[in-house]
Write a protein that holds these residues in place. Structure first.
Motif, PDB file in Angstrom:
ATOM      1  N   SER A 145       0.850  -1.193   0.000  1.00  0.00           N
ATOM      2  CA  SER A 145       0.000   0.000   0.000  1.00  0.00           C
ATOM      3  C   SER A 145       0.886   1.244   0.000  1.00  0.00           C
ATOM      4  N   GLY A 146       0.265   2.403  -0.213  1.00  0.00           N
ATOM      5  CA  GLY A 146       1.038   3.649  -0.199  1.00  0.00           C
ATOM      6  C   GLY A 146       1.731   3.877   1.130  1.00  0.00           C
ATOM      7  N   GLN A 148       2.638   1.560   3.287  1.00  0.00           N
ATOM      8  CA  GLN A 148       3.725   0.595   3.423  1.00  0.00           C
ATOM      9  C   GLN A 148       4.928   1.004   2.584  1.00  0.00           C
ATOM     10  N   GLU A 149       4.673   1.531   1.385  1.00  0.00           N
ATOM     11  CA  GLU A 149       5.779   2.022   0.557  1.00  0.00           C
ATOM     12  C   GLU A 149       6.539   3.137   1.280  1.00  0.00           C
ATOM     13  N   THR A 178      -3.603   7.224   6.927  1.00  0.00           N
ATOM     14  CA  THR A 178      -2.233   6.752   6.721  1.00  0.00           C
ATOM     15  C   THR A 178      -1.226   7.832   7.099  1.00  0.00           C
TER      16      THR A 178
END
Length: 244
Positions: A145-146, A148-149, A178
């Motif tokens: 996911s964004g 996690q990136e 996030t």
């Protein structure tokens, strides 16, 4: 001496016939372990400051010291070596290499250091653990996911045990939930690992996680007090926000 020290730093750019001076004879000191956030309108020189502190760009005048090293005097090749060993950079858009796993992306900066394979592996594993992604080490960016990136990007920034980490809008491309998670992570890494951080952000809420807040205005730094929301039943007569 502070960990990061800017003395009389100026930087200008030409835009057509106009000279733009985002930094005008500024001084700034950042102590070991401080978390400093920097806000200001677009085009005021926030990213310019990060590029100067990281040695990507050169000052027009003045000096910059990081942990006692005057980086404004280093040659390009020595700057590259210094940056690899002393500086971590967190980007807004992650800048991960899509054909490499999370582990391999985090490992990249360590390849520039004189480390044994064992120490390199230990550093990468600890960095991934610090950002909560040990179980995603073999995943590719497209499988993350964004958020996690961005965690991989943060792990990559801290894996070389840098003297200072600079972050350019680290939550700018993330949704609200996030973004808040990344803010908590950055604050925790700063406190638990004593990592010195300089973060540029447009997000006033994100700026509040820092121990010190600056506003870049008209080429100068202005100290900002931390805002504290006051419960409705304790609202002072002058308004609903207090400062400390």
């Amino acid at each position: 001496m502070a960990l990061v020290e800017l003395r009389g730093v100026s930087k200008s750019f030409q835009k057509g016939d106009e000279t733009i001076t985002p930094l005008d004879d500024v001084d700034l000191s950042i102590e070991q372990g401080e978390f400093v956030s920097l806000m200001g309108p677009s085009g005021t020189g926030k990213s310019t400051l990060l590029n100067l502190v990281s040695g990507i760009d050169r000052v027009d005048s003045g000096t910059i010291f990081v942990d006692g090293t005057e980086i404004t005097e280093l040659s390009r090749s020595k700057l590259a070596d210094w940056r690899a060993a002393n500086l971590g950079y967190i980007f807004q858009t992650h800048n991960l290499i899509p054909v490499l796993t999370a582990y391999e992306n985090v490992e990249l900066p360590t390849l520039l250091l004189k480390l044994s394979s064992t120490e390199r592996r230990q550093r990468v594993e600890l960095a991934l653990e610090a950002v909560g992604l040990s179980d995603r080490a073999e995943h590719y960016p497209r499988q993350l996911s964004g958020g996690q990136e961005q965690r991989v990007g943060i792990a990559r920034a801290i894996v070389s045990h840098p003297k200072v980490v600079v972050a350019d809008e680290p939550t700018g491309s993330l949704d609200t939930e996030t973004s808040e998670q990344i803010q908590v992570l950055l604050q925790r890494l700063n406190k638990e690992l004593n990592i010195t951080m300089l973060m540029v952000t447009h997000d006033a809420e994100a700026a509040e996680i820092a121990s010190r807040r600056l506003l870049l205005q008209n080429g100068k730094f202005v100290e900002r007090e931390k805002t504290v929301l006051v419960p409705e039943d304790q609202t002072p007569a002058s308004g609903s926000v207090a400062t400390q």
